[in-house]
Design a protein around this motif. Sequence first.
Motif: not given
Length: 558
Positions: A179-199
């Motif tokens: 949903a995004g953070t308090e900074l707002g205007y959440t856009e531009g997503p890029h997803l990466y996987k490293r060390g068992g986590y999705y970033y």
Amino acid sequence: MNTIINPVLRGFNPDPSILRVGEDYYIATSTFEWYPGVQIHHSRDLVHWRVAARPLDRPSQLDLIGNPDSGGVWAPALSYADGVFYLIYTDVKSRTGAFKDTPNYLATASSVEGPWSDPVHLNSSGFDPSLFHDEDGRKWLLNMIWDFRKGRNPFGGIVIQEYSAPKNRLVGPAVRIFAGTELGYTEGPHLYKRGGYYYLLTAEGGTKYEHAATLARSKFLFGPYEVHPDNPILTSLGRPELPLQKAGHASLAETPAGEWYMAHLCARPAAGRFCTLGRETALQRCRWDEDGWLRLERGDAGQGREREEGEEAGGSGASGPAVPRELVRAPDLPAYPFDPDPQRDDFDEPRLGVQWNTLRIPPSTDWLSLDERPGYLRLKGMESLSSKHRQSLIARRQQAFRCEAETEVEFEPAHFQQMAGLILYYDTEDYVYLRITHLEGAGRVLGIIRTKRGEYDELLEAEIPLPDTGPIRLKAAVERVSVRFFYTDPESDWKPVGQPVDILHLSDECAVPLRFTGTFIGLCAQDLDGTRKAADFDYFEYRELQGETDESSRSAMR
């Protein structure tokens, strides 16, 4: 040691999507209403970059006719899997009011240089799409979702949906994962996987001076995602002394040696808060801490400065957002310079050089020719500078605060509706134009017209008379916040045209709603009578001048 000097992509190269394939690094950037669509730069050392491809070069891939100013291609995302390059992009058809029309497309190629396929329409639910290739071979499309409903946050979060390569379409449900953070205007997503986590790396705060990059992670693709403990991981907010402002909209690449670099959007103010060069691309070196969180190499998660002598970690520099740096340590790779871009184009080649761009339409023989008069660019006048459809205009990015551009043109207008000349162009609302036209009783004349926030003006008290025939040379000398025009015939010295003209209105910040491109310098012709009166340009020269006050303008390694 090699040093990356930011911005690495100067002048209107925003929304970077960085990718490494083998020993090659690529950055794709937005082009908005300019044709061809998407610029892909190439490097092998992260220091030297060249334009390697502009994939969307035909109407079957990209139809920009009628698109609004700062519409068109937003935030392309470049990825690679199984020998195929994937390019995801939005073609924004409307962007004001409650609604946004944002069809998202996918094109593919076996080589960055192309040929690139005709696109497949994926969805239209929001903008800034990207494609994530998971370790199990499945592919997932991410984009922000636009929520136009009354009382809702229009930046409705990040959604994910599976893409089936065999079916060449999206399958299964779209799920909101962030949903995004308090900074707002959440856009531009890029997803990466490293060390068992999705970033999940997103842009937040809006693309003005509050811009930032946010990182969140999860053990599971669909979340829930935990936000970085020192969010945001990148911003310039609150640091007006920094040469790179508006930092945000980032993406990541890993070197073969396991070093990580972040490509991000930035801007350099020409004066005050006005960025005439548009939004550019910078690089930051990153590291992963012992808790598995990404941090900038310089500044940790603190205020982006190195500790003063005697200052302990955890002092005043260890809280607050991270910020970009102008000079960045480059990876330990052999230098890989490219030939410098040519300053002069004599229009002797069969096609326009890679530095040239056109507005909303590709070059075609009905309005542009390089062979009807060999050694000349012939532009056949079409619609006015207010048109969002078919303009006879070619232009290149302004990439330095101090520069000169000149040309020589042969043009014999028959009346005031026919014009041609040298232009500094932001969009249909803002430009400054040194143009030749015809006045009743005076014949061929030269003058300056300007449109500022949509208001038309003629800046000379009287037009300058010219000989009825023969070539005229035109020059623009840009000094950071102003331009001074000059003219002459081929046998005489340069003579000034009027006084210096303020150009701060050629910037994102000069209009509401916010705009997203930058200043272009180029050549154009108009014939509002509809007869397509031609202007012949013998050459175009663009020179960046010595004495730039900011270190970021220099291209040599340190």
